[in-house]
Design a protein around this motif. Structure first.
Motif, PDB file in Angstrom:
ATOM      1  N   LEU A  42      65.695  67.230  45.254  1.00 56.94           N
ATOM      2  CA  LEU A  42      64.343  67.142  45.801  1.00 56.94           C
ATOM      3  C   LEU A  42      64.303  67.457  47.295  1.00 56.94           C
ATOM      4  CD1 LEU A  42      63.089  63.903  44.000  1.00 56.94           C
ATOM      5  CD2 LEU A  42      62.570  66.275  43.397  1.00 56.94           C
ATOM      6  N   GLY A  43      65.471  67.445  47.956  1.00 56.83           N
ATOM      7  CA  GLY A  43      65.494  67.757  49.383  1.00 56.83           C
ATOM      8  C   GLY A  43      66.265  66.742  50.204  1.00 56.83           C
ATOM      9  N   THR A  44      66.371  67.040  51.509  1.00 54.93           N
ATOM     10  CA  THR A  44      67.180  66.211  52.409  1.00 54.93           C
ATOM     11  C   THR A  44      66.573  64.831  52.622  1.00 54.93           C
ATOM     12  OG1 THR A  44      67.888  68.213  53.568  1.00 54.93           O
ATOM     13  CG2 THR A  44      68.230  66.110  54.687  1.00 54.93           C
ATOM     14  N   VAL A  45      65.255  64.772  52.864  1.00 56.70           N
ATOM     15  CA  VAL A  45      64.618  63.470  53.125  1.00 56.70           C
ATOM     16  C   VAL A  45      64.700  62.547  51.906  1.00 56.70           C
ATOM     17  CG1 VAL A  45      62.425  62.319  53.627  1.00 56.70           C
ATOM     18  CG2 VAL A  45      63.112  64.336  54.942  1.00 56.70           C
ATOM     19  N   PRO A  46      64.362  63.021  50.699  1.00 55.96           N
ATOM     20  CA  PRO A  46      64.520  62.143  49.532  1.00 55.96           C
ATOM     21  C   PRO A  46      65.959  61.670  49.337  1.00 55.96           C
ATOM     22  CG  PRO A  46      63.109  63.978  48.974  1.00 55.96           C
ATOM     23  CD  PRO A  46      63.677  64.278  50.322  1.00 55.96           C
ATOM     24  N   LEU A  47      66.933  62.567  49.577  1.00 57.49           N
ATOM     25  CA  LEU A  47      68.334  62.181  49.404  1.00 57.49           C
ATOM     26  C   LEU A  47      68.731  61.110  50.413  1.00 57.49           C
ATOM     27  CD1 LEU A  47      71.090  62.486  48.103  1.00 57.49           C
ATOM     28  CD2 LEU A  47      71.552  64.403  49.659  1.00 57.49           C
ATOM     29  N   ALA A  48      68.320  61.284  51.673  1.00 51.70           N
ATOM     30  CA  ALA A  48      68.638  60.284  52.700  1.00 51.70           C
ATOM     31  C   ALA A  48      67.996  58.943  52.359  1.00 51.70           C
ATOM     32  CB  ALA A  48      68.167  60.773  54.061  1.00 51.70           C
ATOM     33  N   ALA A  49      66.732  59.002  51.924  1.00 53.74           N
ATOM     34  CA  ALA A  49      66.025  57.767  51.568  1.00 53.74           C
ATOM     35  C   ALA A  49      66.679  57.076  50.376  1.00 53.74           C
ATOM     36  CB  ALA A  49      64.561  58.073  51.263  1.00 53.74           C
ATOM     37  N   ALA A  50      67.087  57.877  49.383  1.00 56.54           N
ATOM     38  CA  ALA A  50      67.730  57.308  48.198  1.00 56.54           C
ATOM     39  C   ALA A  50      69.084  56.698  48.544  1.00 56.54           C
ATOM     40  CB  ALA A  50      67.900  58.385  47.128  1.00 56.54           C
ATOM     41  N   SER A  51      69.841  57.368  49.423  1.00 67.87           N
ATOM     42  CA  SER A  51      71.156  56.850  49.803  1.00 67.87           C
ATOM     43  C   SER A  51      71.029  55.499  50.483  1.00 67.87           C
ATOM     44  CB  SER A  51      71.855  57.843  50.737  1.00 67.87           C
ATOM     45  OG  SER A  51      72.049  59.079  50.087  1.00 67.87           O
ATOM     46  N   LEU A  92      71.265  49.435  50.033  1.00 67.50           N
ATOM     47  CA  LEU A  92      70.646  48.105  50.152  1.00 67.50           C
ATOM     48  C   LEU A  92      70.534  47.424  48.802  1.00 67.50           C
ATOM     49  CD1 LEU A  92      69.112  45.936  51.757  1.00 67.50           C
ATOM     50  CD2 LEU A  92      67.019  47.275  51.392  1.00 67.50           C
ATOM     51  N   PHE A  93      69.901  48.094  47.857  1.00 63.81           N
ATOM     52  CA  PHE A  93      69.667  47.500  46.540  1.00 63.81           C
ATOM     53  C   PHE A  93      70.979  47.246  45.810  1.00 63.81           C
ATOM     54  CE2 PHE A  93      68.767  47.942  41.952  1.00 63.81           C
ATOM     55  CZ  PHE A  93      67.821  46.943  41.801  1.00 63.81           C
ATOM     56  N   GLY A  94      71.908  48.203  45.898  1.00 64.90           N
ATOM     57  CA  GLY A  94      73.176  48.056  45.190  1.00 64.90           C
ATOM     58  C   GLY A  94      73.995  46.893  45.699  1.00 64.90           C
TER      59      GLY A  94
END
Length: 454
Positions: free
Chosen positions: A29-38, A43-45
């Motif tokens: 989906l792109g750099t921003v979604p990947l950074a946000a997901a990481s 945090l969640f993990g």
């Protein structure tokens, strides 16, 4: 020990694949979604891993009840029922906390755009916590009762469904709407609930598991077991937070040093995390086997179970340590092309960090299995303090000193991680060695009579 540990280790490795699949689809989906997901998965993990320590102590209670051999049906049923209650309550708390995900990201200094995307993602992903924690309880139940392969089967199904769910909901395939990152979060919740249904079906299909009727009178509380799980499980949760917090802080430190260092750190840590899933599975098996002999009052059985687990866990980590020392580029091929010119700096740092990782593999496996064995003795409070002090005093101090006050920089941060693991593993194995003198091992009735005569 091997028969119980290998399905749990396999389930741990497959569980990592579930998270990896989410990242693979979001990366498109792109750099921003990947950074946000990481950031979101970090945090969640970490919090989810900590919460599994709270609910996972049910395996020690079940094993001890089986070892005692009296009132087994009642004890196992009530302990498991209260663990399910605790899973729902703690999962709900985590889901509500994730609604403040954007505020947390901003508090840690992340970019506003990335923080907003991460906040929206976490607000949906958080609701997967409840079924994930229920799965953790049911996994502990089936494993303690001798059906660990059920855990492997369930997570295997979840891997396949996670890929299908992300494919359909992220990109709008198979007639579904294209929801992007939100679709991945929804797929995670659906995958987790599918795991719950799979466990329920397997439990009802097995005569031994069905006999305990753990879903009967699910509304009836037993507060003594509920409190017992919290008393035993809360220190385990804090232990995991101490370890996970130290390793997560290393990523933020690396980010301050440079992008190639952070990239190399991420690759090396991913390989170390995959290797850790095996001793983590052995530790879960150790909790069950040691817990069984703890319940039966068999000190010899406790020793055999614990030392068998330590031998298996550290033996495996010796193998992975050798691979990191002698074949680092081969391992890095799993993620990137090590020979590509644009990856040269990152690969150089990753190989340097893997040399240190080879050293802490043994200590990481040792502390994990020693902690699991002590949990079988229902000893969690002192090991918690060993972890908190070991990771956050010598470990963090070494990371800060070598990472920012010497030319070692990123390598110094990894040496700090090694120092923390050395201190924690030393403290936990010392406690395991002194278990008899510390009164952690129950005295068998026959031995009590002999002492009384003497």
């Amino acid at each position: 020990m091997l028969a119980l540990a290998w399905p749990l280790a396999a389930a741990n490795l497959l569980q990592m694949m579930v998270w990896a699949i989410d990242v693979m689809f979001i990366a498109r989906l792109g750099t921003v979604p990947l950074a946000a997901a990481s950031l979101s998965f970090a945090l969640f993990g970490t919090i989810m891993w900590a919460m599994t320590g709270l609910t996972g102590m049910v395996s020690a209670l079940i094993a001890a009840a089986l070892g005692r051999g009296t009132g087994v049906l009642r004890e196992v049923r009530r302990a498991t029922r209260m663990a399910l209650w605790l899973a729902v309550v703690s999962g709900l708390v985590l889901a509500l906390a994730m609604l403040k995900g954007e505020a947390f990201m901003l508090l840690t200094g992340q970019e506003r755009k990335i923080s907003a995307v991460a906040g929206d993602f976490l607000a949906v992903l958080g609701w997967a916590a409840i079924p994930m924690l229920i799965c953790n309880v049911l996994r502990s139940y089936v494993s303690a009762l001798g059906r660990p392969v059920f855990a492997t089967l369930v997570v295997g199904v979840q891997v396949a469904f996670a890929a299908l769910g992300n494919y359909a909901l992220v990109f709008g395939e198979l007639g579904m709407p294209a929801l992007g990152m939100t679709g991945s979060a929804i797929a995670s919740s659906i995958t987790a609930w599918l795991g719950v249904l799979a466990y329920v079906a397997l439990i009802y299909s097995d005569r031994k598991l069905r006999a305990f009727r753990i879903f009967g009178r699910w509304w009836s509380p037993d507060w003594s077991y509920f409190r017992r799980l919290i008393v035993l499980g809360a220190p385990v949760t804090l232990t995991i937070v101490a370890e996970g917090g130290l390793f997560n802080s290393a990523a933020f430190m690396m980010g301050r040093i440079g992008a190639p260092e952070l990239g190399g750190h991420t690759l090396a840590l991913q390989l170390a995390a995959f290797a850790f899933q095996v001793p983590f599975g052995v530790a879960q098996a150790a909790t069950i086997r040691v817990g069984y002999y703890y319940g039966s009052g068999d000190g010899t059985g406790i020793a055999r179970a614990g030392w068998s687990a330590i031998a298996v866990g550290t033996g495996f980590m010796a193998t992975t340590a050798a691979a990191m020392l002698f074949a680092p580029e081969f391992l890095l091929h799993l993620y990137i092309d090590p020979r590509a010119p644009e990856n040269a700096a990152m690969v150089g740092f990753a190989i340097a960090y893997l040399r240190v990782a080879a050293g802490f593999q043994l200590f990481d496996g040792l502390q994990a299995v020693a902690a699991g064995s002590l949990r079988g003795l229902q000893d969690t409070r002192v090991p918690m303090w060993v972890a908190v002090l070991g990771y956050w005093v010598p470990g963090l101090a070494t990371m800060l000193w070598l990472g920012f006050a010497t030319p070692l920089e990123g390598l110094g941060i990894w040496i700090g991680l090694l120092v923390g693991l050395v201190f924690v593993s030393g403290g936990l194995i010392s406690r395991w060695l002194m278990r008899g003198r510390l009164g952690l091992v129950p005295v068998h009735e026959s031995e009590k009579k002999l002492r009384a005569i003497a």
